[in-house]
Structure formats: C-alpha cells, structure tokens
Scaffold this active site. Structure first.
Site, PDB file in Angstrom:
ATOM      1  N   PRO A   9      -0.454  16.803  -9.098  1.00  0.00           N
ATOM      2  CA  PRO A   9      -1.074  17.255  -8.533  1.00  0.00           C
ATOM      3  C   PRO A   9      -2.334  16.752  -7.454  1.00  0.00           C
ATOM      4  CG  PRO A   9      -2.253  16.011 -10.211  1.00  0.00           C
ATOM      5  CD  PRO A   9       0.186  16.195 -10.219  1.00  0.00           C
ATOM      6  N   ASN A  10      -2.446  18.139  -6.448  1.00  0.00           N
ATOM      7  CA  ASN A  10      -2.999  17.992  -5.763  1.00  0.00           C
ATOM      8  C   ASN A  10      -1.832  17.928  -4.543  1.00  0.00           C
ATOM      9  OD1 ASN A  10      -5.855  18.003  -6.260  1.00  0.00           O
ATOM     10  ND2 ASN A  10      -5.730  16.279  -7.068  1.00  0.00           N
ATOM     11  N   ARG A  17      -4.507  17.548   2.734  1.00  0.00           N
ATOM     12  CA  ARG A  17      -5.177  16.420   2.038  1.00  0.00           C
ATOM     13  C   ARG A  17      -5.598  15.053   2.706  1.00  0.00           C
ATOM     14  NH1 ARG A  17      -3.084  13.920  -3.421  1.00  0.00           N
ATOM     15  NH2 ARG A  17      -4.957  12.962  -4.580  1.00  0.00           N
ATOM     16  N   TYR A  22      -2.655  10.552   3.545  1.00  0.00           N
ATOM     17  CA  TYR A  22      -1.109  10.994   3.757  1.00  0.00           C
ATOM     18  C   TYR A  22      -0.667  11.969   4.603  1.00  0.00           C
ATOM     19  CZ  TYR A  22      -2.611  10.484  -1.465  1.00  0.00           C
ATOM     20  OH  TYR A  22      -4.102  10.044  -2.974  1.00  0.00           O
ATOM     21  N   ASN A  71       6.806  12.165  -8.066  1.00  0.00           N
ATOM     22  CA  ASN A  71       5.331  11.505  -7.663  1.00  0.00           C
ATOM     23  C   ASN A  71       4.112  11.673  -8.193  1.00  0.00           C
ATOM     24  OD1 ASN A  71       2.936  10.674  -6.384  1.00  0.00           O
ATOM     25  ND2 ASN A  71       3.515  11.406  -4.249  1.00  0.00           N
ATOM     26  N   ALA A  74      -2.042  11.922  -9.741  1.00  0.00           N
ATOM     27  CA  ALA A  74      -3.051  11.450 -10.050  1.00  0.00           C
ATOM     28  C   ALA A  74      -2.434  10.667 -11.742  1.00  0.00           C
ATOM     29  CB  ALA A  74      -4.013  12.282 -10.067  1.00  0.00           C
ATOM     30  N   HIS A  77      -1.679   7.638 -13.030  1.00  0.00           N
ATOM     31  CA  HIS A  77      -2.727   6.071 -14.216  1.00  0.00           C
ATOM     32  C   HIS A  77      -3.157   7.324 -15.241  1.00  0.00           C
ATOM     33  CE1 HIS A  77      -2.252   5.541  -9.507  1.00  0.00           C
ATOM     34  NE2 HIS A  77      -2.560   7.023  -9.422  1.00  0.00           N
ATOM     35  N   ASP A  84       6.092   9.702 -21.144  1.00  0.00           N
ATOM     36  CA  ASP A  84       7.116   9.034 -22.539  1.00  0.00           C
ATOM     37  C   ASP A  84       8.130  10.541 -22.355  1.00  0.00           C
ATOM     38  OD1 ASP A  84       6.044   7.776 -23.911  1.00  0.00           O
ATOM     39  OD2 ASP A  84       5.285   9.068 -25.262  1.00  0.00           O
ATOM     40  N   GLU A  95       9.749   6.529  -9.163  1.00  0.00           N
ATOM     41  CA  GLU A  95       9.119   7.083  -8.873  1.00  0.00           C
ATOM     42  C   GLU A  95       8.852   6.476  -7.634  1.00  0.00           C
ATOM     43  OE1 GLU A  95       6.332   4.400 -11.293  1.00  0.00           O
ATOM     44  OE2 GLU A  95       4.687   5.108 -10.177  1.00  0.00           O
ATOM     45  N   HIS A  97       5.380   7.053  -4.591  1.00  0.00           N
ATOM     46  CA  HIS A  97       4.201   7.618  -3.587  1.00  0.00           C
ATOM     47  C   HIS A  97       4.044   6.879  -2.488  1.00  0.00           C
ATOM     48  CE1 HIS A  97       2.931   7.325  -8.195  1.00  0.00           C
ATOM     49  NE2 HIS A  97       3.455   6.455  -8.284  1.00  0.00           N
ATOM     50  N   ILE A  98       3.366   7.686  -1.664  1.00  0.00           N
ATOM     51  CA  ILE A  98       2.671   8.432  -0.258  1.00  0.00           C
ATOM     52  C   ILE A  98       2.436   6.851   0.020  1.00  0.00           C
ATOM     53  CG2 ILE A  98       2.255   8.970   1.533  1.00  0.00           C
ATOM     54  CD1 ILE A  98       2.816  12.154  -0.368  1.00  0.00           C
ATOM     55  N   SER A  99       0.779   6.704  -0.889  1.00  0.00           N
ATOM     56  CA  SER A  99       0.149   5.591  -0.548  1.00  0.00           C
ATOM     57  C   SER A  99       0.584   4.040  -1.322  1.00  0.00           C
ATOM     58  CB  SER A  99      -1.016   5.845  -0.622  1.00  0.00           C
ATOM     59  OG  SER A  99      -1.319   6.009  -1.862  1.00  0.00           O
ATOM     60  N   ARG A 104      -5.258   0.612  -3.163  1.00  0.00           N
ATOM     61  CA  ARG A 104      -6.649   1.219  -3.468  1.00  0.00           C
ATOM     62  C   ARG A 104      -6.922   0.585  -4.232  1.00  0.00           C
ATOM     63  NH1 ARG A 104      -4.006   7.081  -2.910  1.00  0.00           N
ATOM     64  NH2 ARG A 104      -6.415   7.102  -2.227  1.00  0.00           N
ATOM     65  N   ARG A 108      -5.808   2.528  -9.235  1.00  0.00           N
ATOM     66  CA  ARG A 108      -4.164   3.222  -9.385  1.00  0.00           C
ATOM     67  C   ARG A 108      -3.253   2.279  -9.717  1.00  0.00           C
ATOM     68  NH1 ARG A 108      -5.651   7.916  -5.854  1.00  0.00           N
ATOM     69  NH2 ARG A 108      -7.733   8.461  -5.766  1.00  0.00           N
TER      70      ARG A 108
HETATM   71  C1  DQA Z   1      -0.554   9.207  -5.095  1.00  0.00           C
HETATM   72  C2  DQA Z   1      -0.798   7.531  -5.607  1.00  0.00           C
HETATM   73  C3  DQA Z   1      -2.594   8.735  -6.453  1.00  0.00           C
HETATM   74  O1  DQA Z   1      -3.292   7.366  -6.900  1.00  0.00           O
HETATM   75  C4  DQA Z   1      -3.002   9.498  -5.874  1.00  0.00           C
HETATM   76  O2  DQA Z   1      -3.790  10.364  -7.144  1.00  0.00           O
HETATM   77  C5  DQA Z   1      -2.114  10.862  -5.367  1.00  0.00           C
HETATM   78  C6  DQA Z   1      -0.602  10.871  -4.840  1.00  0.00           C
HETATM   79  C7  DQA Z   1       0.776   8.731  -3.502  1.00  0.00           C
HETATM   80  O3  DQA Z   1       1.687   9.313  -3.464  1.00  0.00           O
HETATM   81  O4  DQA Z   1       0.311   8.160  -3.073  1.00  0.00           O
HETATM   82  O5  DQA Z   1      -2.495  12.090  -5.668  1.00  0.00           O
HETATM   83  O6  DQA Z   1       0.679   9.144  -5.937  1.00  0.00           O
END
Ligand code: DQA
Length: 137
Positions: A9-10, A17, A22, A71, A74, A77, A84, A95, A97-99, A104, A108
């Site tokens: 999502p997002n 964003r 990001y 990725n 959200a 978490h 599963d 897995e 993550h960008i950040s 944070r 997270r």
């Molecule tokens: C994220 C980190 C997550 O906590 C956040 O909800 C995201 C992006 C990242 O790529 O850093 O949407 O997965």
C-alpha cells in the site's frame, strides 16, 4: 530467472509521497532502470493497496517463480496473513524496505514478514530492490 517485485500500500505514490523519506523517483521510472540493468532477468512488477490481493499474488507466483522481492509497506507491521503466505510458498522471498524502518517509529520495528523471508534489505532507498535482485543472481 523469473522474479516478481511486489509493492504494498501507498507505494504506487512513490515520487510524490513523503519525498524526504522515499525519494522523488516514481517506481515506474525505477523499474525501467532495473529492467535495463538486469536484461537477462525476467522481471515483473505488481502493486496493490489491498492485503488480500497481495496474498493472492504471492500464492499465484509462489510455486513457479524463482524469487519474490516483497515490500509489503505498512502491512509489514500488521499482516499475519501476508507473513503466512510468505511461509506457505516455495519461492524464496526477500523482504525489502526503502527506508531504515529501525530508525523510525517503534511500530515499524516489528515485521510479520522477516521470519519467513530468505533475507531482509532495508534502508538503501530504491537501491534496496536492486540489492535484492542481485541476491538471486
Ligand atoms: C516501507 C516502510 C513502512 O514502514 C511504510 O509503511 C511503507 C514503506 C519502506 O519501504 O520504507 O509504506 O516499507
């Protein structure tokens, strides 16, 4: 080598964003760079804002593709269901993550994905995806 990048999502809003977190590149532009960088990899991309659709996609490719770069955003978490699904399939999942989620907010710091993943790459900006692809080569 057939790999699928799945974004949750997002992440369809990358580029617009929270650019200070990001970056200002859209994922479409970055995906094209990845395709040029890894011409021998059959690289596909899927994004959804819906938990069940992400689970469905993991199940759909998870017995035939060579790897999934996930990725879950959200849902990382919160989602026992996606965690599963990662454990249920045969295809290895990295897995990403960008950040650096550990720098944070506390919520997270928890991941429902990591225990089923082959590995975790985070905090390198969009390059996290590149590093994940390299791990399959
Ligand atoms: C994220 C980190 C997550 O906590 C956040 O909800 C995201 C992006 C990242 O790529 O850093 O949407 O997965």
């Amino acid at each position: 080598m057939k790999l699928l990048i799945i974004n949750g999502p997002n992440l369809n809003l990358l580029g617009k964003r929270e650019p200070e977190v990001y970056g200002s590149t859209t994922f479409q532009d970055y995906f094209e760079q990845l395709q040029s960088k890894f011409p021998k990899v059959e690289l596909e991309y899927y994004q959804s804002n819906i938990e069940g659709e992400l689970i469905g996609k993991i199940q759909e490719v998870g017995f035939s593709y060579d790897g999934i770069v996930l990725n879950a955003a959200a849902y990382t978490h919160t989602s026992v269901g996606i965690g599963d699904a990662v454990k249920a399939v045969e295809t290895p999942v990295i897995e990403v993550h960008i950040s650096n989620t550990h720098k944070r907010e506390d919520f997270r710091h928890v991941s429902y994905i990591s225990s089923g993943a082959r590995g975790v790459i985070l905090g390198f900006g969009l390059q996290s995806y590149d590093l994940a692809i390299q791990s399959f080569l």
